[in-house]
Design an enzyme around this catalytic site. Sequence first.
Site, PDB file in Angstrom:
ATOM      1  N   SER A 123       0.885  -1.446   0.096  1.00 55.23           N
ATOM      2  CA  SER A 123       0.022  -0.176   0.000  1.00 55.23           C
ATOM      3  C   SER A 123       0.848   1.120  -0.038  1.00 55.23           C
ATOM      4  CB  SER A 123      -0.911   0.096   1.311  1.00 55.23           C
ATOM      5  OG  SER A 123      -1.645   1.104   1.425  1.00 55.23           O
ATOM      6  N   TYR A 163      -1.801  -0.813  10.915  1.00 48.85           N
ATOM      7  CA  TYR A 163      -2.055  -1.385   9.351  1.00 48.85           C
ATOM      8  C   TYR A 163      -1.037  -0.981   8.459  1.00 48.85           C
ATOM      9  CZ  TYR A 163      -3.614  -1.399   4.635  1.00 48.85           C
ATOM     10  OH  TYR A 163      -3.454  -1.542   3.377  1.00 48.85           O
ATOM     11  N   LYS A 212       2.130  -3.513   6.613  1.00 44.76           N
ATOM     12  CA  LYS A 212       2.553  -3.539   5.287  1.00 44.76           C
ATOM     13  C   LYS A 212       4.193  -3.383   5.002  1.00 44.76           C
ATOM     14  CE  LYS A 212      -1.366  -4.443   3.453  1.00 44.76           C
ATOM     15  NZ  LYS A 212      -1.486  -5.785   2.744  1.00 44.76           N
TER      16      LYS A 212
HETATM   17  C1  WQD Z   1      -9.498   9.465   1.044  1.00 47.62           C
HETATM   18  C2  WQD Z   1      -9.618  10.849   1.380  1.00 47.62           C
HETATM   19  C3  WQD Z   1      -9.994  11.368   3.643  1.00 47.62           C
HETATM   20  C4  WQD Z   1     -13.961   9.400   4.079  1.00 47.62           C
HETATM   21  C5  WQD Z   1      -6.834   4.189   3.216  1.00 47.62           C
HETATM   22  C6  WQD Z   1      -5.829   3.234   3.395  1.00 47.62           C
HETATM   23  C7  WQD Z   1      -5.013   2.818   2.342  1.00 47.62           C
HETATM   24  C8  WQD Z   1      -5.978   1.963   1.683  1.00 47.62           C
HETATM   25  C9  WQD Z   1      -7.123   3.058   0.990  1.00 47.62           C
HETATM   26  C10 WQD Z   1      -6.145  -0.062   2.046  1.00 47.62           C
HETATM   27  C11 WQD Z   1      -8.901  11.414   2.469  1.00 47.62           C
HETATM   28  C12 WQD Z   1     -11.462  11.811   2.902  1.00 47.62           C
HETATM   29  C13 WQD Z   1     -12.843   9.764   3.497  1.00 47.62           C
HETATM   30  C14 WQD Z   1     -15.068  10.292   4.580  1.00 47.62           C
HETATM   31  C15 WQD Z   1     -13.436  12.058   3.838  1.00 47.62           C
HETATM   32  N1  WQD Z   1      -6.464   0.841   2.134  1.00 47.62           N
HETATM   33  N2  WQD Z   1     -12.521  11.231   3.383  1.00 47.62           N
HETATM   34  N3  WQD Z   1     -14.669  11.628   4.258  1.00 47.62           N
HETATM   35  O1  WQD Z   1      -7.325   7.040   3.762  1.00 47.62           O
HETATM   36  O2  WQD Z   1      -6.303   7.669   1.473  1.00 47.62           O
HETATM   37  O3  WQD Z   1      -6.576   5.607   2.444  1.00 47.62           O
HETATM   38  O4  WQD Z   1      -7.779   3.292   2.337  1.00 47.62           O
HETATM   39  O5  WQD Z   1      -5.080  -0.755   1.570  1.00 47.62           O
HETATM   40  O6  WQD Z   1      -3.993   2.049   2.545  1.00 47.62           O
HETATM   41  O7  WQD Z   1      -4.967   4.336   3.924  1.00 47.62           O
HETATM   42  O8  WQD Z   1      -8.634   6.496   1.760  1.00 47.62           O
HETATM   43  O9  WQD Z   1     -10.984   6.737   1.055  1.00 47.62           O
HETATM   44  O10 WQD Z   1     -10.460   6.485   3.686  1.00 47.62           O
HETATM   45  O11 WQD Z   1      -9.791   8.564   2.293  1.00 47.62           O
HETATM   46  O12 WQD Z   1     -13.254  13.365   3.730  1.00 47.62           O
HETATM   47  O13 WQD Z   1     -15.961   9.894   5.014  1.00 47.62           O
HETATM   48  O14 WQD Z   1     -10.951  11.054   1.706  1.00 47.62           O
HETATM   49  O15 WQD Z   1      -9.814  12.377   4.514  1.00 47.62           O
HETATM   50  O16 WQD Z   1      -8.523  12.649   2.532  1.00 47.62           O
HETATM   51  P1  WQD Z   1      -7.091   6.867   2.385  1.00 47.62           P
HETATM   52  P2  WQD Z   1      -9.872   7.001   2.133  1.00 47.62           P
END
Ligand code: WQD
Length: 338
Positions: A124, A149, A153
């Site tokens: 990741s 998590y 990785k």
């Molecule tokens: C993306 C953006 C949030 C939800 C994670 C893991 C990564 C992979 C993918 C497993 C961020 C914003 C989110 C919400 C928001 N997982 N957001 N409101 O955190 O980049 O990555 O998931 O492999 O390893 O770290 O993905 O989709 O959670 O967030 O504003 O209700 O959307 O702050 O900026 P992230 P995400």
Amino acid sequence: MNVLVTGGAGFIGSHTVVALAEAGFTPIILDDFSNSEAGVIDGLEQILGYRPTTYTENCHNPETLRRIFRDENIQGVIHFAAFKAVGESMQKPLEYYDNNVGALIVLLKTMQECHIPNLIFSSSCTVYGEPDALPVTEQTPVKPAFSVYGNTKQIGEEILHDTVSAGIPLKITALRYFNPIGAHPSAAIGELPRGVPNNLVPFITQTAAGLRSSLTVFGDDYPTPDGTCIRDYIHVLDLAEAHVAALRHLVQLNTSSFYDIFNIGTGQGVSVMELINSFERVTGVSLNYSIGPRRSGDVTAVYAGVEKSEQMLGWKATRSMDQALEDAWRWQVRVDKG
Ligand code: WQD
């Protein structure tokens, strides 16, 4: 060539099963269904025209692996099976280390014992933490993990490196995923988060479908053009096809030991607000959202340098974010119909 797909009933795993079959491989699924639904296999049957062989067992058991390796004449493994909720990992560190690291060690030892040569490991972009420069390349230094998590990785990649450095005859590729989104265009399979979605796109589609009252944007005071975080959102089918390219690359290597790492992203950074606006434009559905406080652990911006994957794997993402959002919405509408 028969390929064992651990976690093959999961979001990325199931789409990779489709890509493998379409590329002429025979995917064999091993999944304990602790974080996936049995209906995924029905969806795969709808797409493939046959039910892929599925073992409903845990990959932590060496005897299970030995039996499947033998009975299914496995020549390669794609290892998706892992827990992946960043927040949950901080509450359950031992479960995460046991499942994400312990099972990987069992898999490597059993592959070595059974002379299975090829492994693709699901890593990741979270290993980059808050990068100092963008885009991140595979040479960008790994930063101390923000979460258990993310640490699982990083530890996984170190174990793979040390295993191959010791001359153990395994050919291994680690793929660092960015943000997978979307679904198969048939809407037969897609993302099925359990409970309240952690990730942005499933939360958006559930809000648009009326399952959630509104989306909270976690902060608009970041040092980015519109104040919201920037990520590299890649269509899950592009990500799935990257696994086929990586496996083909491994199989043709004329060496017994190999380890390398590849970024799998689009190379484009997109902000949360840009994604919300694209969703509304593509679907015609207006989204109820509000700006809330930052979410701890979020990095400001991360997106991929993709030259190495293009040059060495002959792979690049081809699907647009609009297509991914259309596919994600079609999947949500279909899931809501039951
Ligand atoms: C993306 C953006 C949030 C939800 C994670 C893991 C990564 C992979 C993918 C497993 C961020 C914003 C989110 C919400 C928001 N997982 N957001 N409101 O955190 O980049 O990555 O998931 O492999 O390893 O770290 O993905 O989709 O959670 O967030 O504003 O209700 O959307 O702050 O900026 P992230 P995400």
